[in-house]
Write an enzyme that holds these catalytic residues in place. Structure first.
Site, PDB file in Angstrom:
ATOM      1  N   SER A 125       0.842  -1.195   0.000  1.00 43.23           N
ATOM      2  CA  SER A 125       0.000   0.000   0.000  1.00 43.23           C
ATOM      3  C   SER A 125       0.873   1.240   0.000  1.00 43.23           C
ATOM      4  CB  SER A 125      -0.850  -0.018   1.268  1.00 43.23           C
ATOM      5  OG  SER A 125      -1.439   1.255   1.495  1.00 43.23           O
ATOM      6  N   TYR A 149      -2.049  -0.824  11.012  1.00 45.58           N
ATOM      7  CA  TYR A 149      -2.269  -1.383   9.677  1.00 45.58           C
ATOM      8  C   TYR A 149      -1.056  -1.123   8.776  1.00 45.58           C
ATOM      9  CZ  TYR A 149      -3.613  -1.274   4.801  1.00 45.58           C
ATOM     10  OH  TYR A 149      -3.607  -1.433   3.442  1.00 45.58           O
ATOM     11  N   LYS A 153       1.862  -3.741   6.794  1.00 39.55           N
ATOM     12  CA  LYS A 153       2.291  -3.728   5.391  1.00 39.55           C
ATOM     13  C   LYS A 153       3.807  -3.511   5.284  1.00 39.55           C
ATOM     14  CE  LYS A 153      -1.564  -4.686   3.460  1.00 39.55           C
ATOM     15  NZ  LYS A 153      -1.730  -5.970   2.753  1.00 39.55           N
TER      16      LYS A 153
HETATM   17  C1  UD1 Z   1      -7.229   4.642   3.999  1.00 41.05           C
HETATM   18  C2  UD1 Z   1      -6.200   4.376   5.046  1.00 41.05           C
HETATM   19  C3  UD1 Z   1      -5.012   3.716   4.364  1.00 41.05           C
HETATM   20  C4  UD1 Z   1      -5.453   2.415   3.730  1.00 41.05           C
HETATM   21  C5  UD1 Z   1      -6.625   2.619   2.809  1.00 41.05           C
HETATM   22  C6  UD1 Z   1      -7.128   1.244   2.474  1.00 41.05           C
HETATM   23  C7  UD1 Z   1      -6.452   6.058   6.802  1.00 41.05           C
HETATM   24  C8  UD1 Z   1      -5.829   7.228   7.473  1.00 41.05           C
HETATM   25  N1  UD1 Z   1      -5.807   5.610   5.717  1.00 41.05           N
HETATM   26  O1  UD1 Z   1      -6.654   5.497   2.998  1.00 41.05           O
HETATM   27  O2  UD1 Z   1      -3.997   3.444   5.290  1.00 41.05           O
HETATM   28  O3  UD1 Z   1      -4.403   1.841   2.966  1.00 41.05           O
HETATM   29  O4  UD1 Z   1      -7.647   3.403   3.437  1.00 41.05           O
HETATM   30  O5  UD1 Z   1      -8.422   1.173   2.155  1.00 41.05           O
HETATM   31  O6  UD1 Z   1      -7.474   5.553   7.230  1.00 41.05           O
HETATM   32  N2  UD1 Z   1     -12.900  10.874   3.570  1.00 41.05           N
HETATM   33  C9  UD1 Z   1     -13.961  11.694   3.932  1.00 41.05           C
HETATM   34  N3  UD1 Z   1     -15.097  11.127   4.442  1.00 41.05           N
HETATM   35  C10 UD1 Z   1     -15.223   9.768   4.606  1.00 41.05           C
HETATM   36  C11 UD1 Z   1     -14.143   8.942   4.236  1.00 41.05           C
HETATM   37  C12 UD1 Z   1     -12.996   9.532   3.729  1.00 41.05           C
HETATM   38  O7  UD1 Z   1     -13.891  12.906   3.809  1.00 41.05           O
HETATM   39  O8  UD1 Z   1     -16.274   9.312   5.085  1.00 41.05           O
HETATM   40  C13 UD1 Z   1     -11.702  11.488   2.981  1.00 41.05           C
HETATM   41  C14 UD1 Z   1     -10.410  11.238   3.754  1.00 41.05           C
HETATM   42  O9  UD1 Z   1     -10.210  12.226   4.723  1.00 41.05           O
HETATM   43  C15 UD1 Z   1      -9.369  11.274   2.612  1.00 41.05           C
HETATM   44  C16 UD1 Z   1     -10.136  10.720   1.411  1.00 41.05           C
HETATM   45  O10 UD1 Z   1     -11.507  10.898   1.720  1.00 41.05           O
HETATM   46  O11 UD1 Z   1      -9.005  12.599   2.329  1.00 41.05           O
HETATM   47  C17 UD1 Z   1      -9.866   9.263   1.156  1.00 41.05           C
HETATM   48  O12 UD1 Z   1     -10.110   8.524   2.350  1.00 41.05           O
HETATM   49  P1  UD1 Z   1     -10.090   6.925   2.369  1.00 41.05           P
HETATM   50  O13 UD1 Z   1     -10.950   6.420   1.281  1.00 41.05           O
HETATM   51  O14 UD1 Z   1     -10.377   6.480   3.756  1.00 41.05           O
HETATM   52  O15 UD1 Z   1      -8.600   6.565   1.943  1.00 41.05           O
HETATM   53  P2  UD1 Z   1      -7.201   6.931   2.656  1.00 41.05           P
HETATM   54  O16 UD1 Z   1      -7.387   7.712   3.877  1.00 41.05           O
HETATM   55  O17 UD1 Z   1      -6.312   7.495   1.610  1.00 41.05           O
END
Ligand code: UD1
Length: 337
Positions: A125, A149, A153
């Site tokens: 990842s 997590y 990895k």
């Molecule tokens: C997340 C994990 C990452 C993991 C990946 C696997 C964290 C900090 N990181 O990545 O380690 O490898 O998932 O699936 O959890 N967001 C919102 N509202 C939501 C959900 C997300 O605003 O309900 C935003 C987040 O702040 C971020 C973006 O959307 O800016 C992507 O979030 P997400 O899909 O959870 O991915 P990562 O955080 O990049």
């Protein structure tokens, strides 16, 4: 014909890679314990693939079960997906994460070794890059972990480096995924998280079908063009095809490889929401709330190495990612249930 064992085959990325491998002419044996997936996936794969999938229900932490699988099938290579991936849960249940993600990897490699199989594609990842020292992340970027997590990895990557150093007959692909979204274009398989989605796209699609009232946007004051978090979203079928390219590379070149799989494009939360609204024709109500602890403001991939070495590049744009996520969720509002 080359036979590939897929661990975690019923999961989101595993199931899409299963189809991509079959389309590329590989024979696939799927393995899953359904700890975070549904047996219904197999029914959908049968329908899409036109034949009954070859499947073994087992955990990668069960050495005897793995031995039986290797004894029953002539396996040439393994693509190892089976792992847990929820950051919050990993902090609450570290032993479960180490047992499954690290123990399961070690167990899988030991079984491979016992059966003389030394070709492995590993699901890593972009989380292994930790806090960005520069962007885009390239493969030479320093590594660190920001949560349990991420450590599973990072340790997994290191264990495989040690294994390769001990015996150069091992050919390993370390694939560092950015943010997979979308679904197979048929809309028959897709992402179906249990409980409240942690990740952005499944949350958005559940709002669109009315399972959730509104999206919480985690932070509107980042130093990004619109203040919301920026990520490198890639279509899960492009990601699946990246596995095919990596496996071919291992088999054809007899060399290992470490590579990013991403588009090289950053997209903000609000840009993704707008693209999804266009693709689905549904409004996505949202509220900007506090930042999620542990989130990075922005990161995206340098995809050059995968292009040059694997001949792989992403082909599906953000509109296709949204359209395909929507096709899946609208046709399956409750996922596989
Ligand atoms: C997340 C994990 C990452 C993991 C990946 C696997 C964290 C900090 N990181 O990545 O380690 O490898 O998932 O699936 O959890 N967001 C919102 N509202 C939501 C959900 C997300 O605003 O309900 C935003 C987040 O702040 C971020 C973006 O959307 O800016 C992507 O979030 P997400 O899909 O959870 O991915 P990562 O955080 O990049």
């Amino acid at each position: 014909m080359t036979t590939v064992l897929l661990t975690g085959a019923a999961g989101y990325i595993g199931s899409h890679t299963w189809l991509a491998l079959q389309a590329a002419g590989f024979s696939v044996v799927g393995l899953d314990d359904f700890s975070n997936s549904s047996p219904e996936v197999l029914e959908r794969l049968r329908e899409l693939g036109g034949r009954r999938p070859v499947f073994e229900r087992a955990s990668v932490t069960d050495a005897a079960a793995l031995d039986a699988v290797f004894a029953r099938h002539r396996i040439d290579a393994v693509v190892h997906f089976a792992a847990f991936k929820a950051v919050g849960e990993s902090a609450a249940q570290p032993l479960a994460y180490y047992a499954n993600n690290v123990g399961g990897l070690v167990g899988t490699c030991q079984a491979m070794q016992r059966h003389g199989v030394k070709t492995l594609v590993f699901s890593s990842s972009a989380t292994v890059y930790g806090e960005p020292k520069y962007l885009p992340y390239d493969e030479a970027h320093p590594l660190s972990a920001m949560n349990v997590y991420g450590r599973t990895k990072l340790f997994g990557e290191q264990i495989l480096r040690d294994l390769e150093a001990s015996d150069p007959a091992w050919k390993i692909a370390w694939l560092r995924y950015f943010n997979p979204v979308g679904a197979h274009e048929s809309g028959r398989i897709g992402e179906d998280p249990r409980g409240v989605p942690n990740n952005l796209m499944p949350y958005v699609t559940q709002v669109a079908v009315g399972r959730r009232e509104f999206l919480q946007v985690f932070g509107g004051d980042y130093d990004t063009p619109d203040g919301t978090g920026v990520r490198d979203y890639l279509h899960v079928m492009d990601l699946a095809e990246g596995h095919v390219a990596a496996l071919r590379y291992l088999l054809d070149h007899g060399a290992s490889i470490t590579t990013n799989l991403g588009t090289g494009q950053g997209t903000s939360v609000l840009q993704l929401v707008q693209a999804f609204e266009r693709a689905s024709g549904r409004p996505i109500p949202y509220r900007i709330v506090d930042r999620r602890p542990g989130d990075l403001p922005a990161f995206w991939a340098d995809p050059t190495l995968a292009r040059e070495r694997l001949g792989w590049r992403t082909r599906r744009d953000l509109d296709a990612m949204c359209a395909d996520s929507w096709r899946w969720q609208s046709a399956n509002p409750q996922g596989y249930a």
